[in-house]
Motif scaffolding. Sequence first.
Motif, PDB file in Angstrom:
ATOM      1  N   VAL A   1       0.831  -1.199   0.000  1.00 18.42           N
ATOM      2  CA  VAL A   1       0.000   0.000   0.000  1.00 18.42           C
ATOM      3  C   VAL A   1       0.868   1.252   0.000  1.00 18.42           C
ATOM      4  CG1 VAL A   1      -0.231  -0.071   2.512  1.00 18.42           C
ATOM      5  CG2 VAL A   1      -1.914   1.189   1.166  1.00 18.42           C
ATOM      6  N   SER A   2       0.476   2.226  -0.818  1.00 16.71           N
ATOM      7  CA  SER A   2       1.196   3.495  -0.917  1.00 16.71           C
ATOM      8  C   SER A   2       0.259   4.627  -0.538  1.00 16.71           C
ATOM      9  CB  SER A   2       1.701   3.697  -2.350  1.00 16.71           C
ATOM     10  OG  SER A   2       2.242   4.997  -2.511  1.00 16.71           O
ATOM     11  N   PHE A   3       0.696   5.470   0.403  1.00 19.90           N
ATOM     12  CA  PHE A   3      -0.078   6.642   0.809  1.00 19.90           C
ATOM     13  C   PHE A   3       0.622   7.906   0.337  1.00 19.90           C
ATOM     14  CE2 PHE A   3      -1.358   3.583   4.144  1.00 19.90           C
ATOM     15  CZ  PHE A   3      -2.738   3.641   3.959  1.00 19.90           C
ATOM     16  N   THR A   4      -0.090   8.723  -0.421  1.00 15.94           N
ATOM     17  CA  THR A   4       0.385  10.049  -0.817  1.00 15.94           C
ATOM     18  C   THR A   4      -0.563  11.053  -0.162  1.00 15.94           C
ATOM     19  OG1 THR A   4      -0.896   9.839  -2.874  1.00 15.94           O
ATOM     20  CG2 THR A   4       1.436   9.276  -2.955  1.00 15.94           C
ATOM     21  N   LEU A   5      -0.228  11.451   1.038  1.00 15.87           N
ATOM     22  CA  LEU A   5      -1.125  12.207   1.908  1.00 15.87           C
ATOM     23  C   LEU A   5      -0.959  13.710   1.721  1.00 15.87           C
ATOM     24  CD1 LEU A   5      -0.352  10.151   5.133  1.00 15.87           C
ATOM     25  CD2 LEU A   5      -2.334   9.847   3.621  1.00 15.87           C
ATOM     26  N   PRO A   6      -2.033  14.467   1.933  1.00 17.59           N
ATOM     27  CA  PRO A   6      -1.892  15.931   1.932  1.00 17.59           C
ATOM     28  C   PRO A   6      -1.084  16.381   3.145  1.00 17.59           C
ATOM     29  CG  PRO A   6      -4.113  15.284   2.574  1.00 17.59           C
ATOM     30  CD  PRO A   6      -3.426  14.033   2.152  1.00 17.59           C
ATOM     31  N   PRO A   7      -0.401  17.508   3.050  1.00 14.98           N
ATOM     32  CA  PRO A   7       0.463  17.971   4.153  1.00 14.98           C
ATOM     33  C   PRO A   7      -0.268  18.130   5.481  1.00 14.98           C
ATOM     34  CG  PRO A   7       0.919  19.214   2.158  1.00 14.98           C
ATOM     35  CD  PRO A   7      -0.294  18.390   1.862  1.00 14.98           C
TER      36      PRO A   7
ATOM     37  N   SER B   1      -4.782  11.080  12.954  1.00 15.76           N
ATOM     38  CA  SER B   1      -5.752  10.578  11.981  1.00 15.76           C
ATOM     39  C   SER B   1      -5.189   9.366  11.250  1.00 15.76           C
ATOM     40  CB  SER B   1      -6.104  11.680  10.976  1.00 15.76           C
ATOM     41  OG  SER B   1      -6.687  12.789  11.631  1.00 15.76           O
ATOM     42  N   PHE B   2      -3.902   9.478  10.871  1.00 14.12           N
ATOM     43  CA  PHE B   2      -3.274   8.341  10.198  1.00 14.12           C
ATOM     44  C   PHE B   2      -3.255   7.118  11.111  1.00 14.12           C
ATOM     45  CE2 PHE B   2       0.201   5.566   9.057  1.00 14.12           C
ATOM     46  CZ  PHE B   2       0.003   5.411   7.692  1.00 14.12           C
TER      47      PHE B   2
ATOM     48  N   ALA C   1       3.956   9.016   2.668  1.00 19.58           N
ATOM     49  CA  ALA C   1       4.563  10.347   2.619  1.00 19.58           C
ATOM     50  C   ALA C   1       3.477  11.400   2.506  1.00 19.58           C
ATOM     51  CB  ALA C   1       5.512  10.452   1.431  1.00 19.58           C
ATOM     52  N   ARG C   2       3.839  12.647   2.846  1.00 18.99           N
ATOM     53  CA  ARG C   2       2.983  13.797   2.598  1.00 18.99           C
ATOM     54  C   ARG C   2       3.583  14.591   1.442  1.00 18.99           C
ATOM     55  NH1 ARG C   2       3.260  13.810   8.418  1.00 18.99           N
ATOM     56  NH2 ARG C   2       1.212  13.475   9.389  1.00 18.99           N
TER      57      ARG C   2
ATOM     58  N   LEU D   1      -7.496  14.743  -0.100  1.00 16.40           N
ATOM     59  CA  LEU D   1      -8.488  13.724   0.170  1.00 16.40           C
ATOM     60  C   LEU D   1      -9.615  13.811  -0.863  1.00 16.40           C
ATOM     61  CD1 LEU D   1      -8.589  14.343   3.986  1.00 16.40           C
ATOM     62  CD2 LEU D   1      -7.904  12.182   2.961  1.00 16.40           C
ATOM     63  N   PRO D   2     -10.297  12.685  -1.164  1.00  9.98           N
ATOM     64  CA  PRO D   2     -10.162  11.375  -0.514  1.00  9.98           C
ATOM     65  C   PRO D   2      -9.136  10.448  -1.163  1.00  9.98           C
ATOM     66  CG  PRO D   2     -12.047  11.343  -1.976  1.00  9.98           C
ATOM     67  CD  PRO D   2     -11.479  12.744  -2.054  1.00  9.98           C
ATOM     68  N   TRP D   3      -8.642  10.798  -2.380  1.00  4.01           N
ATOM     69  CA  TRP D   3      -7.766   9.880  -3.102  1.00  4.01           C
ATOM     70  C   TRP D   3      -6.332  10.087  -2.644  1.00  4.01           C
ATOM     71  CZ3 TRP D   3     -10.891   6.561  -5.041  1.00  4.01           C
ATOM     72  CH2 TRP D   3     -12.158   6.960  -5.481  1.00  4.01           C
ATOM     73  N   VAL D   4      -5.841   9.184  -1.793  1.00  7.77           N
ATOM     74  CA  VAL D   4      -4.568   9.399  -1.120  1.00  7.77           C
ATOM     75  C   VAL D   4      -3.581   8.261  -1.367  1.00  7.77           C
ATOM     76  CG1 VAL D   4      -5.518  10.899   0.670  1.00  7.77           C
ATOM     77  CG2 VAL D   4      -5.503   8.398   1.015  1.00  7.77           C
ATOM     78  N   GLY D   5      -3.679   7.600  -2.497  1.00  8.45           N
ATOM     79  CA  GLY D   5      -2.690   6.573  -2.798  1.00  8.45           C
ATOM     80  C   GLY D   5      -3.269   5.406  -3.564  1.00  8.45           C
ATOM     81  N   GLY D   6      -2.589   4.290  -3.472  1.00  6.14           N
ATOM     82  CA  GLY D   6      -3.016   3.084  -4.177  1.00  6.14           C
ATOM     83  C   GLY D   6      -2.505   1.854  -3.450  1.00  6.14           C
ATOM     84  N   ALA D   7      -3.088   0.712  -3.766  1.00 10.45           N
ATOM     85  CA  ALA D   7      -2.690  -0.536  -3.111  1.00 10.45           C
ATOM     86  C   ALA D   7      -2.755  -1.679  -4.103  1.00 10.45           C
ATOM     87  CB  ALA D   7      -3.584  -0.825  -1.908  1.00 10.45           C
TER      88      ALA D   7
END
Length: 345
Positions: free
Chosen positions: A89-95, A101-102, A126-127, A133-139
Amino acid sequence: MADLGKVDRTFFDEYVFPRLGADRADVALGPTHGVDFGLLDVNGTAVAIATDPVSILPDLGFERAGRFALDFVLADVAVSGLAPSHLAVSFTLPPEFEDESFAAMWDAMHAEAEDLGVSIVTGHTARYAGCSLPWVGGATALAVGDPAEVIRPDGARAGDDVLVTKGPAVETTGLLTTLFPDQIDLDPETLAAAQARLDEAACVRDAMTAAAAGGVHAMHDATECGLFGAFVEMATGAGVRLDVATDRIPFRPGVRETCDAIGIDPWRATTGGTLVLAVDPDRTSAVVDALEAEGTPVGVAGTVEAAGEKGEPGPGVVVDGEEISHPEVDPSWQAYEELSRASER
């Protein structure tokens, strides 16, 4: 290409399908429009693999949002009949995404993965500026097992029964009424029933239950473009015809009312958590009994028929006596946008 949602078959065939990198002998099933997973044959071991976006909806609460996201990304390999086993799983989170929350989201994903027997083996967190949000990565999910136990998405056979769990628009109903309760004109009792549908928008356990009962030749998760889209994808993938009747398919509480209130067709709206199955008629009762024993409603919606033989029509779907085509555009995307804008006024 559609403005919202998955690309259509025309886009896929023109831009995606001809360009798939190296031709490897261990790829048993490659990318196919409307097919849930790819399949590798690794020295006699089957590996089903699927990649999906990670969507986190804070308004659900981060624990519930985490479970919802995990169940979504595991569904596409679960319909292979093999139990999901590994996840990257990869998270590309907003700053502005907070550590607390994470933690809440990740703890919920870990707990659900542990309960399902899924090991998280790698990833990236990472941020980044520009992410939102809501699209914050892929798996990428994998299911590893015996090739003889794989249920192929193109496996429907003439003579099979068509089974449908839960019915149309389960996910759309639960999600939109939970996110936008004040924008949808429903009485309190109906609203509560509709919101409860969100807890049914998962199908991994149902897929494993059906596969264990035996006789399942094909299984498909009815996500974007809903049940009508899933019917057409199953039929065209296998080169068969489906003949189904809507009055034999479950309709969960709150679904009709919600779809009427927001002006969408439930049969064409995304319904993650609902399965379409092609089952050997000798095993239909066993599959139905197994699902119902787990509390999952299921209907025997119709039959699979041969296509293109002796003057018969080609692959397709007949619903209530009428031929249908793939919806191509899922109405729930537009409904989400309109409700979101209304909630911001």
